[in-house]
Design a protein around this motif. Structure first.
Motif, PDB file in Angstrom:
ATOM      1  N   LEU A  72      91.931 -10.067 -20.671  1.00 41.03           N
ATOM      2  CA  LEU A  72      91.647 -11.287 -21.437  1.00 41.03           C
ATOM      3  C   LEU A  72      91.252 -10.958 -22.869  1.00 41.03           C
ATOM      4  O   LEU A  72      91.626 -11.673 -23.802  1.00 41.03           O
ATOM      5  N   LYS A  73      90.523  -9.854 -23.051  1.00 41.09           N
ATOM      6  CA  LYS A  73      90.197  -9.450 -24.428  1.00 41.09           C
ATOM      7  C   LYS A  73      91.465  -9.067 -25.202  1.00 41.09           C
ATOM      8  O   LYS A  73      91.614  -9.396 -26.378  1.00 41.09           O
ATOM      9  N   ALA A  74      92.372  -8.360 -24.528  1.00 42.89           N
ATOM     10  CA  ALA A  74      93.634  -7.974 -25.188  1.00 42.89           C
ATOM     11  C   ALA A  74      94.443  -9.212 -25.558  1.00 42.89           C
ATOM     12  O   ALA A  74      95.038  -9.282 -26.640  1.00 42.89           O
ATOM     13  N   LEU A  75      94.443 -10.211 -24.664  1.00 45.14           N
ATOM     14  CA  LEU A  75      95.143 -11.464 -24.973  1.00 45.14           C
ATOM     15  C   LEU A  75      94.520 -12.149 -26.176  1.00 45.14           C
ATOM     16  O   LEU A  75      95.223 -12.596 -27.081  1.00 45.14           O
ATOM     17  N   GLY A  76      93.181 -12.242 -26.164  1.00 47.20           N
ATOM     18  CA  GLY A  76      92.486 -12.869 -27.294  1.00 47.20           C
ATOM     19  C   GLY A  76      92.849 -12.186 -28.603  1.00 47.20           C
ATOM     20  O   GLY A  76      93.048 -12.832 -29.632  1.00 47.20           O
ATOM     21  N   ALA A  77      92.968 -10.848 -28.547  1.00 53.68           N
ATOM     22  CA  ALA A  77      93.236 -10.062 -29.756  1.00 53.68           C
ATOM     23  C   ALA A  77      94.667 -10.207 -30.263  1.00 53.68           C
ATOM     24  O   ALA A  77      94.958  -9.865 -31.409  1.00 53.68           O
ATOM     25  N   THR A  78      95.574 -10.723 -29.413  1.00 52.65           N
ATOM     26  CA  THR A  78      96.959 -10.882 -29.893  1.00 52.65           C
ATOM     27  C   THR A  78      97.046 -11.967 -30.968  1.00 52.65           C
ATOM     28  O   THR A  78      97.977 -11.969 -31.770  1.00 52.65           O
ATOM     29  N   GLY A  79      96.089 -12.908 -30.953  1.00 51.23           N
ATOM     30  CA  GLY A  79      96.132 -14.004 -31.925  1.00 51.23           C
ATOM     31  C   GLY A  79      97.199 -15.045 -31.601  1.00 51.23           C
ATOM     32  O   GLY A  79      97.362 -16.017 -32.328  1.00 51.23           O
ATOM     33  N   GLN A  80      97.931 -14.844 -30.493  1.00 51.82           N
ATOM     34  CA  GLN A  80      98.985 -15.808 -30.128  1.00 51.82           C
ATOM     35  C   GLN A  80      98.431 -17.032 -29.411  1.00 51.82           C
ATOM     36  O   GLN A  80      99.071 -18.070 -29.362  1.00 51.82           O
ATOM     37  N   GLY A  81      97.271 -16.887 -28.794  1.00 52.18           N
ATOM     38  CA  GLY A  81      96.654 -18.012 -28.089  1.00 52.18           C
ATOM     39  C   GLY A  81      95.233 -18.188 -28.582  1.00 52.18           C
ATOM     40  O   GLY A  81      94.916 -17.851 -29.729  1.00 52.18           O
ATOM     41  N   GLY A  82      94.389 -18.709 -27.721  1.00 54.31           N
ATOM     42  CA  GLY A  82      92.993 -18.911 -28.111  1.00 54.31           C
ATOM     43  C   GLY A  82      92.215 -17.610 -28.133  1.00 54.31           C
ATOM     44  O   GLY A  82      92.591 -16.640 -27.490  1.00 54.31           O
ATOM     45  N   PRO A  83      91.099 -17.579 -28.882  1.00 55.30           N
ATOM     46  CA  PRO A  83      90.232 -16.397 -28.869  1.00 55.30           C
ATOM     47  C   PRO A  83      89.456 -16.318 -27.551  1.00 55.30           C
ATOM     48  O   PRO A  83      89.222 -17.343 -26.904  1.00 55.30           O
ATOM     49  N   VAL A  84      89.108 -15.116 -27.135  1.00 58.98           N
ATOM     50  CA  VAL A  84      88.386 -14.906 -25.881  1.00 58.98           C
ATOM     51  C   VAL A  84      87.075 -14.184 -26.168  1.00 58.98           C
ATOM     52  O   VAL A  84      87.074 -13.148 -26.833  1.00 58.98           O
ATOM     53  N   THR A  85      85.975 -14.743 -25.706  1.00 64.40           N
ATOM     54  CA  THR A  85      84.662 -14.113 -25.855  1.00 64.40           C
ATOM     55  C   THR A  85      84.114 -13.822 -24.467  1.00 64.40           C
ATOM     56  O   THR A  85      84.130 -14.693 -23.604  1.00 64.40           O
ATOM     57  N   TRP A  86      83.666 -12.614 -24.264  1.00 62.47           N
ATOM     58  CA  TRP A  86      83.252 -12.160 -22.926  1.00 62.47           C
ATOM     59  C   TRP A  86      81.785 -11.737 -22.974  1.00 62.47           C
ATOM     60  O   TRP A  86      81.441 -10.802 -23.686  1.00 62.47           O
ATOM     61  N   HIS A  87      80.953 -12.448 -22.229  1.00 66.73           N
ATOM     62  CA  HIS A  87      79.515 -12.130 -22.173  1.00 66.73           C
ATOM     63  C   HIS A  87      79.180 -11.537 -20.817  1.00 66.73           C
ATOM     64  O   HIS A  87      79.526 -12.110 -19.787  1.00 66.73           O
ATOM     65  N   LYS A  88      78.458 -10.422 -20.833  1.00 70.48           N
ATOM     66  CA  LYS A  88      78.125  -9.763 -19.573  1.00 70.48           C
ATOM     67  C   LYS A  88      76.629  -9.620 -19.380  1.00 70.48           C
ATOM     68  O   LYS A  88      75.946  -8.991 -20.198  1.00 70.48           O
ATOM     69  N   MET A  89      76.145 -10.164 -18.299  1.00 70.86           N
ATOM     70  CA  MET A  89      74.736  -9.998 -17.989  1.00 70.86           C
ATOM     71  C   MET A  89      74.416  -8.545 -17.656  1.00 70.86           C
ATOM     72  O   MET A  89      73.349  -8.045 -17.990  1.00 70.86           O
ATOM     73  N   GLY A  90      75.350  -7.859 -16.994  1.00 75.05           N
ATOM     74  CA  GLY A  90      75.110  -6.498 -16.516  1.00 75.05           C
ATOM     75  C   GLY A  90      74.726  -5.524 -17.618  1.00 75.05           C
ATOM     76  O   GLY A  90      73.959  -4.588 -17.400  1.00 75.05           O
ATOM     77  N   GLU A  91      75.221  -5.747 -18.810  1.00 71.92           N
ATOM     78  CA  GLU A  91      74.905  -4.849 -19.935  1.00 71.92           C
ATOM     79  C   GLU A  91      73.808  -5.444 -20.808  1.00 71.92           C
ATOM     80  O   GLU A  91      73.550  -4.956 -21.907  1.00 71.92           O
ATOM     81  N   GLY A  92      73.148  -6.492 -20.350  1.00 73.90           N
ATOM     82  CA  GLY A  92      72.229  -7.250 -21.207  1.00 73.90           C
ATOM     83  C   GLY A  92      73.099  -8.132 -22.067  1.00 73.90           C
ATOM     84  O   GLY A  92      74.123  -7.695 -22.594  1.00 73.90           O
TER      85      GLY A  92
END
Lengths: 202, 202
Positions: A72-92
């Motif tokens: 999903l991060k790679a997809l977000g980075a293509t700029g062809q669709g919507g941006p993707v932000t990923w928040h993880k509790m496991g890493e704080g």
């Protein structure tokens, strides 16, 4: 496939188009596989619509779901669709700067910090598609108040879709949600002594 | 999350690692949402492992699942993970050159042509992860023989994972599969008169 005609046309004063485009709250629950996986699959459609996607991963370990995260991060980075932000509790959570002297917060405290951020993002309409992954557990355990979650979701502004995953989703949440799917385990390789493997489970 | 210990350790002569890495046949069935979506979500993990992914979409219309298709093709094109190949029955399979004089084959004929290609690809080990989307319907309708499918899958060479989706997966296939999940509908917006919408259903 939803080509069908609804059997009920509610008296809600909305046109078919207005009703169709109402933002949804969706719940994937049950003990089977595919709850999170289907939520991330839905995120592909949201991405394709150009919608900003926000993932909040309410799980202790950051080890799991690395495949979906990278994709999903790679997809977000293509700029062809919507941006993707990923928040993880496991890493704080990324938005929290902890002074080193402070003790590590409990799982429960971190879960609440995650929900507080979701509330802020819903109020600010930061995303159009939210994945609150494994969030149902926190409600089941009472770490986050189900009535408050329903109230916040009911009053969220604009057009924001929310998918909540996890076993044991509370009945009140399912009553409130627009779509609820229960994933039931029929058979799992673990039953035959086969443990989870790379590329399949993560 | 499969951190657990299996309760059964089979007497199959395999080490835990060998058993863990056996390729899987997975079935997503039931009348609820998320069968295909979870399969495409799994494809994200496969992509992340660098595995070649082959999708065979056994549905009449090419209109659906355009979100997943665009997303997985975009991922494949990044070159960061595995390549993604997407085959659609709805547009006529790409490997078939039809003379214009020939009549349009029936849905059933096209379905069989799709299965024949899957057999060729399995024999050639073309992919490491296969999504046979809506394939279970064809088995249910008897258009493709379930016993033959099981035999081909049982004897497939190398390390090829296969996910089959669709309602009414035959019991023999479920008995043979390593993982079976039943997606049950608890509640769907259509029940409240809300039709499917862009970004959510496709």
């Amino acid at each position: 496939m939803p080509q069908g005609q609804p059997t009920v046309v509610p008296q809600d004063g909305l046109t078919t188009r207005q009703r169709r485009n109402r933002p949804l709250v969706m719940v994937h629950t049950g003990v089977g596989k595919g709850k999170s996986t289907a939520a991330f699959g839905m995120a592909l459609r949201a991405w394709n619509q150009g919608w900003p996607v926000g993932v909040f991963q309410f799980v202790k370990s950051a080890k799991w779901k690395v495949g979906e995260e990278n994709a999903l991060k790679a997809l977000g980075a293509t700029g062809q669709g919507g941006p993707v932000t990923w928040h993880k509790m496991g890493e704080g959570w990324s938005w929290i700067q902890r002074p080193t002297a402070e003790g590590e917060p409990s799982h429960e405290e971190k879960a609440r910090e995650g929900w507080e951020q979701v509330k802020r993002d819903l109020a600010a309409e930061t995303y159009e598609f939210y994945v609150l992954d494994e969030f149902a557990y926190l409600l089941h355990w009472g770490w986050v108040d189900t009535a408050e979650v329903i109230e916040v979701l009911r009053n969220r502004p604009g057009r924001q879709h929310v998918v909540i995953t996890g076993r044991n989703a509370p009945a009140e949440l399912c009553d409130f949600a627009d779509l609820v799917t229960d994933m039931s385990k029929v058979k799992h390789p673990m039953d035959a002594g086969q443990k989870g493997q790379r590329g399949i489970e993560w």
